[in-house]
Design an enzyme around this catalytic site. Structure first.
Site, PDB file in Angstrom:
ATOM      1  N   LYS A  42       0.849  -1.243   0.002  1.00 43.08           N
ATOM      2  CA  LYS A  42       0.165  -0.041   0.065  1.00 43.08           C
ATOM      3  C   LYS A  42       0.838   1.298   0.087  1.00 43.08           C
ATOM      4  O   LYS A  42       0.504   2.318   0.217  1.00 43.08           O
ATOM      5  CB  LYS A  42      -0.922   0.076   1.171  1.00 43.08           C
ATOM      6  CG  LYS A  42      -2.086  -1.161   1.247  1.00 43.08           C
ATOM      7  CD  LYS A  42      -2.230  -1.810   0.135  1.00 43.08           C
ATOM      8  CE  LYS A  42      -3.357  -0.929  -0.839  1.00 43.08           C
ATOM      9  NZ  LYS A  42      -3.517  -1.628  -2.235  1.00 43.08           N
ATOM     10  N   SER A  43       2.138   1.082  -0.379  1.00 40.53           N
ATOM     11  CA  SER A  43       2.910   2.424  -0.220  1.00 40.53           C
ATOM     12  C   SER A  43       3.164   3.038  -1.564  1.00 40.53           C
ATOM     13  O   SER A  43       3.714   4.019  -2.074  1.00 40.53           O
ATOM     14  CB  SER A  43       4.381   1.842  -0.113  1.00 40.53           C
ATOM     15  OG  SER A  43       4.526   1.302   1.041  1.00 40.53           O
ATOM     16  N   ASN A  46       2.274  -0.161  -7.046  1.00 40.63           N
ATOM     17  CA  ASN A  46       1.684  -0.172  -8.616  1.00 40.63           C
ATOM     18  C   ASN A  46       1.773   0.946  -9.129  1.00 40.63           C
ATOM     19  O   ASN A  46       2.164   0.872 -10.655  1.00 40.63           O
ATOM     20  CB  ASN A  46       0.206  -0.642  -8.314  1.00 40.63           C
ATOM     21  CG  ASN A  46       0.004  -2.100  -8.052  1.00 40.63           C
ATOM     22  OD1 ASN A  46       0.083  -3.078  -8.755  1.00 40.63           O
ATOM     23  ND2 ASN A  46      -0.191  -2.445  -6.717  1.00 40.63           N
ATOM     24  N   TRP A  47       1.888   1.867  -8.705  1.00 40.36           N
ATOM     25  CA  TRP A  47       2.171   3.262  -9.310  1.00 40.36           C
ATOM     26  C   TRP A  47       3.677   3.483  -9.893  1.00 40.36           C
ATOM     27  O   TRP A  47       4.221   3.767 -11.023  1.00 40.36           O
ATOM     28  CB  TRP A  47       2.151   4.576  -8.433  1.00 40.36           C
ATOM     29  CG  TRP A  47       1.897   5.751  -9.072  1.00 40.36           C
ATOM     30  CD1 TRP A  47       1.767   6.095 -10.068  1.00 40.36           C
ATOM     31  CD2 TRP A  47       1.659   6.922  -8.203  1.00 40.36           C
ATOM     32  NE1 TRP A  47       1.801   7.423 -10.476  1.00 40.36           N
ATOM     33  CE2 TRP A  47       1.528   7.944  -9.173  1.00 40.36           C
ATOM     34  CE3 TRP A  47       1.818   7.368  -6.986  1.00 40.36           C
ATOM     35  CZ2 TRP A  47       1.468   9.200  -9.018  1.00 40.36           C
ATOM     36  CZ3 TRP A  47       1.628   8.796  -6.537  1.00 40.36           C
ATOM     37  CH2 TRP A  47       1.509   9.756  -7.605  1.00 40.36           C
ATOM     38  N   HIS A  97       7.351  -7.590  -1.541  1.00 38.91           N
ATOM     39  CA  HIS A  97       7.048  -6.970  -0.438  1.00 38.91           C
ATOM     40  C   HIS A  97       7.792  -7.552   0.803  1.00 38.91           C
ATOM     41  O   HIS A  97       7.474  -7.287   1.927  1.00 38.91           O
ATOM     42  CB  HIS A  97       5.402  -7.127   0.063  1.00 38.91           C
ATOM     43  CG  HIS A  97       4.563  -6.456  -0.847  1.00 38.91           C
ATOM     44  ND1 HIS A  97       4.650  -5.107  -1.415  1.00 38.91           N
ATOM     45  CD2 HIS A  97       3.252  -6.733  -1.375  1.00 38.91           C
ATOM     46  CE1 HIS A  97       3.583  -4.846  -1.977  1.00 38.91           C
ATOM     47  NE2 HIS A  97       2.842  -5.707  -2.057  1.00 38.91           N
ATOM     48  N   SER A 127      -5.149   2.823   3.746  1.00 40.00           N
ATOM     49  CA  SER A 127      -5.088   2.129   2.212  1.00 40.00           C
ATOM     50  C   SER A 127      -5.326   0.696   2.758  1.00 40.00           C
ATOM     51  O   SER A 127      -5.940  -0.055   1.821  1.00 40.00           O
ATOM     52  CB  SER A 127      -4.069   2.404   1.447  1.00 40.00           C
ATOM     53  OG  SER A 127      -3.976   1.711   0.319  1.00 40.00           O
ATOM     54  N   TYR A 182       5.967   7.999  -2.019  1.00 41.77           N
ATOM     55  CA  TYR A 182       4.543   8.346  -2.644  1.00 41.77           C
ATOM     56  C   TYR A 182       4.618   9.873  -2.774  1.00 41.77           C
ATOM     57  O   TYR A 182       3.811  10.411  -3.500  1.00 41.77           O
ATOM     58  CB  TYR A 182       3.677   7.669  -1.871  1.00 41.77           C
ATOM     59  CG  TYR A 182       2.177   7.559  -2.423  1.00 41.77           C
ATOM     60  CD1 TYR A 182       1.530   6.713  -3.316  1.00 41.77           C
ATOM     61  CD2 TYR A 182       1.324   8.815  -2.008  1.00 41.77           C
ATOM     62  CE1 TYR A 182       0.169   7.009  -3.756  1.00 41.77           C
ATOM     63  CE2 TYR A 182       0.107   8.737  -2.397  1.00 41.77           C
ATOM     64  CZ  TYR A 182      -0.696   7.736  -3.351  1.00 41.77           C
ATOM     65  OH  TYR A 182      -1.868   8.064  -3.911  1.00 41.77           O
ATOM     66  N   LYS A 247      -8.483   6.115  -3.664  1.00 41.14           N
ATOM     67  CA  LYS A 247      -8.544   7.701  -3.748  1.00 41.14           C
ATOM     68  C   LYS A 247      -7.356   8.099  -4.463  1.00 41.14           C
ATOM     69  O   LYS A 247      -7.393   9.215  -5.072  1.00 41.14           O
ATOM     70  CB  LYS A 247      -8.717   8.160  -2.356  1.00 41.14           C
ATOM     71  CG  LYS A 247      -9.976   8.147  -1.974  1.00 41.14           C
ATOM     72  CD  LYS A 247     -10.173   9.011  -0.629  1.00 41.14           C
ATOM     73  CE  LYS A 247     -11.282   8.904   0.238  1.00 41.14           C
ATOM     74  NZ  LYS A 247     -11.149   9.542   1.610  1.00 41.14           N
TER      75      LYS A 247
END
Ligand code: A3P
Length: 284
Positions: A42-43, A46-47, A97, A127, A182, A247
């Site tokens: 959740k960091s 994927n971005w 991870h 998240s 991020y 979000k």
């Protein structure tokens, strides 16, 4: 199996994790051309993956629009991911991870490039709560309050955020290791992408760079079914309960954490990251 963790060496992992992490650590051979994305879940994993993939194709979106994300950069610690990595041609892209002590030892002697993305842990809690309750491969909390407590104790998938980040931050300053946040991508995506280009040694024309930026926007990734996890089989995810592209903002924790939770978090945070140099994190 839904509703449980797979405990290995005292750390809770999702049930899709390979059981023999010791053999992975001792025997997997990292190659010098490999590009590995590391993160605590959740960091913004994927971005950064999408950014790396689009830099590799010089902004051409056909790869990211036709091949599933977890096939472009498989998870080394998952049973199916490891099998895929073994069939990849060079340069191989994969993700992990895993806490640093679990990652294949050969990485630390190789010239492979590693990118670690980190994020404000309070946003990771929010998240993570929304994401893990939709997944069927891990223990599902009854409430946000319960998940929050688990997080502070490290009883969430891949264990303690504090241990994860303190572990991987030991790699800071190594030539083949980039640490990015991020928050910095959010603040100036162009500068973030240029930083990754420089690290990977890839030069992009202004048009190529613009195409990368266009295709890694929150909306573009949300609309890309190869990247938004909507094609993750129902056996793994209940799509009615959550989604990857939720979000995409910073500071959402302010909408979720109570004053008491913020105080409890700050206390643990101060104790656990006390050993790190000041200015290690952009959210402080
Ligand atoms: P939120 O749940 O806060 O929206 P990971 O990839 O490590 O699982 O992280 C997922 C988080 O990254 C989600 O955060 C998701 O919305 C966010 N994210 C993914 N792609 C993004 C993008 N292009 N822009 C902004 N945030 C993005």
């Amino acid at each position: 199996m839904a509703g449980e963790f797979l405990w290995i060496e005292g750390i809770p992992f999702p049930t899709t994790t390979i059981k023999d992490l010791k053999s992975l650590r001792d025997e997997f051979v990292v190659r010098d051309d490999d590009v590995v994305i590391f993160s605590y879940p959740k960091s913004g994993t994927n971005w950064i993956l999408e950014i790396v993939h689009l830099i590799h194709t010089k902004g051409d979106p056909s790869w990211v629009q036709t091949v599933l994300k977890w096939e472009r950069s498989p998870w080394i610690e998952s049973i199916t991911g490891l099998e895929l990595i073994e069939t990849q041609k060079d340069p191989r892209f994969y993700s992990s991870h895993l806490p640093i002590d679990f990652f294949p030892k050969s990485f630390f002697k190789s010239k492979a490039k590693g990118i670690y993305i980190m994020r404000d842990p309070r946003d990771i809690i929010v998240s993570g709560y929304h994401f893990w309750k939709a997944l069927k491969i891990s223990r599902i909390p009854d409430s946000f309050e319960e998940y929050f407590e688990w997080f502070l104790q490290g009883n969430v998938p891949y264990g303690s955020w504090f241990d994860h980040v303190c572990g991987w931050l030991q790699m800071k300053g190594k030539e083949n290791f980039l640490i990015i946040s991020y928050e910095e991508l959010h603040q100036d995506l162009r500068a973030g992408v240029e930083k990754v280009c420089q690290f990977l040694g890839t030069k992009l024309s202004p048009e190529e760079l613009n195409s990368v930026l266009k295709n890694v926007s929150f909306q573009a990734m949300k609309d890309n079914k190869m990247s938004n996890y909507s094609l993750l089989p129902d056996t793994y995810m209940d799509h009615s309960k959550g989604c990857l592209m939720r979000k995409g903002i910073t500071g959402d924790w302010k909408n979720h954490l109570t004053a008491a939770q913020t105080e409890a978090f700050d206390k643990v945070y101060r104790e656990k990251v006390a050993g790190l140099p000041q200015g290690s994190f952009p959210w402080e």
